[in-house]
Design an enzyme around this catalytic site. Structure first.
Site, PDB file in Angstrom:
ATOM      1  N   GLU A  79       1.278  -0.651  -9.864  1.00 40.87           N
ATOM      2  CA  GLU A  79       0.488   0.491  -9.388  1.00 40.87           C
ATOM      3  C   GLU A  79       1.046   1.046  -8.078  1.00 40.87           C
ATOM      4  O   GLU A  79       1.083   2.262  -7.877  1.00 40.87           O
ATOM      5  CB  GLU A  79      -0.972   0.086  -9.233  1.00 40.87           C
ATOM      6  CG  GLU A  79      -1.684  -0.156 -10.552  1.00 40.87           C
ATOM      7  CD  GLU A  79      -1.702   1.076 -11.433  1.00 40.87           C
ATOM      8  OE1 GLU A  79      -2.248   2.113 -11.006  1.00 40.87           O
ATOM      9  OE2 GLU A  79      -1.157   1.021 -12.553  1.00 40.87           O
ATOM     10  N   HIS A 120       2.748   4.639  -8.551  1.00 43.98           N
ATOM     11  CA  HIS A 120       1.821   5.665  -8.063  1.00 43.98           C
ATOM     12  C   HIS A 120       1.725   5.713  -6.535  1.00 43.98           C
ATOM     13  O   HIS A 120       1.760   6.796  -5.946  1.00 43.98           O
ATOM     14  CB  HIS A 120       0.429   5.430  -8.658  1.00 43.98           C
ATOM     15  CG  HIS A 120       0.388   5.449 -10.146  1.00 43.98           C
ATOM     16  ND1 HIS A 120       0.583   6.605 -10.877  1.00 43.98           N
ATOM     17  CD2 HIS A 120       0.183   4.460 -11.052  1.00 43.98           C
ATOM     18  CE1 HIS A 120       0.488   6.329 -12.174  1.00 43.98           C
ATOM     19  NE2 HIS A 120       0.260   5.036 -12.307  1.00 43.98           N
ATOM     20  N   HIS A 176      -8.447  -0.425 -11.738  1.00 43.40           N
ATOM     21  CA  HIS A 176      -7.127  -0.163 -12.313  1.00 43.40           C
ATOM     22  C   HIS A 176      -6.172   0.324 -11.248  1.00 43.40           C
ATOM     23  O   HIS A 176      -5.164  -0.299 -10.973  1.00 43.40           O
ATOM     24  CB  HIS A 176      -7.213   0.845 -13.446  1.00 43.40           C
ATOM     25  CG  HIS A 176      -5.879   1.206 -14.018  1.00 43.40           C
ATOM     26  ND1 HIS A 176      -5.687   2.260 -14.877  1.00 43.40           N
ATOM     27  CD2 HIS A 176      -4.652   0.668 -13.838  1.00 43.40           C
ATOM     28  CE1 HIS A 176      -4.414   2.337 -15.208  1.00 43.40           C
ATOM     29  NE2 HIS A 176      -3.759   1.392 -14.581  1.00 43.40           N
TER      30      HIS A 176
END
Length: 407
Positions: A135, A139, A72
């Site tokens: 992502e 992040h 993920h």
């Protein structure tokens, strides 16, 4: 005089060079994140000193290889469990991921990494490259030890490449499926396992307890490995720690379904549980209306369209939309809604990019960055027409919850 000035300039340059430690030069005994009050630097990860490596088990529809928990992401959470998001727009990449292959293969000559990611980093809707871009943008841009200034000779997108390479290497060191199978926990449509069995299988290999999440079928579908880190992300010196989140799985009766259509792993012909989906940024939101008001728990009045608290008049209608990869965007007639990075106030206007201000809605409460507590801030006006700012709680004020109420 000229000689004196040159001498001073040389001395200052030497001092500056001594103080500038690039990520690749961090000492091996760098302090562990979240264990000291050190400020963020190229050798100390802060405030996102908790690094989560997250994996999925999407079984219906089957996503990824039948014998792998898919990758993920790698999330830098704050030491208290909250988190930042979309931290540096200057290093983001296109949301559709259209430049990733060029970055990895052509710019950094790493076809192997691109192929490996293509095999294990899967989105349930088939939007793999968009997930990869999400992502990084949400992040990866918040990991301060790979900021471009931390490289001695930074190449464009070097931080993107290092993020992807690091998260894949960390993922490879955490073979969840193999650890479970080695402990006798194999995919089945009927056999169930206890929480302790799963926890023991994972923690005995990881070295700390592991967070795992179950879906509405009581089937395991997410794994989060929590770490601190010593020095720069580039040193890969991850330190396993206990999870900061509590599992929602029951003590027994936990399913581990085979991925549908895989033809392997199951031990019987029992029909698989009904299809389920998995969000990609933490626990699935619950109670998300498409439109409604926003109330303050225990207080009269509600929020108006600019995001301020008002005790009289008409409540604003807010629109809520679940994002493609998890999180919830909120908009009003004023525009997108978000949280001001400096004042931490909830605000809505045409200048706010809702896509980069993803909220969470959990148990009927609105949160931002993992924080579900809000406080009142500064006010303008007086009496019943006063407009009062609502801001994220820092723990020093009397807090309340924000609740979406369906129209």
């Amino acid at each position: 005089m000229k000689f004196v000035l040159l001498t001073i300039a040389y001395f200052l340059a030497r001092v500056s060079a001594a103080q500038s430690v690039f990520a690749s030069d961090c000492p091996s005994d760098s302090p562990e994140s979240c264990t000291t009050s050190n400020s963020a630097s190229c050798c100390f990860e802060a405030p996102g000193g908790v690094l989560l490596q997250t994996q999925f088990w999407d079984y219906s529809p089957a996503t990824g290889p039948s014998d792998l928990f898919t990758l993920h992401g790698l999330w830098p959470d704050n030491c208290d469990g909250t988190y930042q998001q979309f931290c540096d727009n200057s290093v983001t990449i296109p949301n559709d991921g259209s430049t990733i292959q060029d970055i990895l293969v052509n710019q950094f000559n790493d076809q192997g990494l691109y192929d490996n990611l293509s095999n294990v980093w899967k989105d349930i809707n088939g939007n793999d490259r968009s997930l990869w871009a999400h992502e990084w943008n949400k992040h990866g841009t918040c990991i301060n030890t790979i900021n471009p200034s931390c490289y001695s000779n930074y190449q464009t997108h070097e931080d993107v490449y290092d993020y992807y390479k690091t998260l894949y290497n960390l993922y490879e060191s955490l073979p969840t499926y193999q650890w479970l199978v080695n402990a006798g926990i194999t995919p089945s449509n009927s056999k169930t396992y206890t929480y302790d069995q799963i926890q023991q299988a994972l923690s005995s290999n990881f070295g700390q307890d592991v967070y795992f999440k179950c879906d509405s079928n009581n089937a395991i579908n997410e794994i989060w490995y929590f770490h601190h880190i010593k020095g720069s992300l580039l040193q890969h010196n991850f330190v396993p720690i206990a999870p900061l989140s509590n599992s929602n799985c029951p003590s027994s009766g936990i399913l581990f379904p085979p991925k549908s259509g895989s033809g392997g792993g199951g031990d019987d012909d029992t029909p698989a549980p009904k299809p389920t989906t998995t969000t990609t940024s933490g626990p699935a939101p619950t109670g998300v209306p498409s439109a409604g008001y926003i109330d303050l728990s225990g207080k009269p009045g509600c929020l108006i369209s600019n995001g301020k608290y008002y005790t009289s008049g008409t409540c604003a209608t807010y629109h809520f939309a679940e994002s493609s990869f998890g999180g919830v965007t909120i908009t009003s007639s004023k525009g997108g809604c978000g949280v001001n990075s400096s004042t931490k106030e909830f605000t809505c206007s045409s200048s706010v990019d809702a896509s980069q201000n993803q909220f969470q809605i959990k148990n009927g409460n609105i949160g931002f960055g993992g924080n579900y507590d809000w406080c009142l801030g500064s006010s303008s006006g007086s009496g019943s027409t006063a407009q009062t700012a609502v801001k994220l709680s820092d723990g020093s004020c009397s807090s309340f919850k924000l609740n979406p109420v369906s129209k």
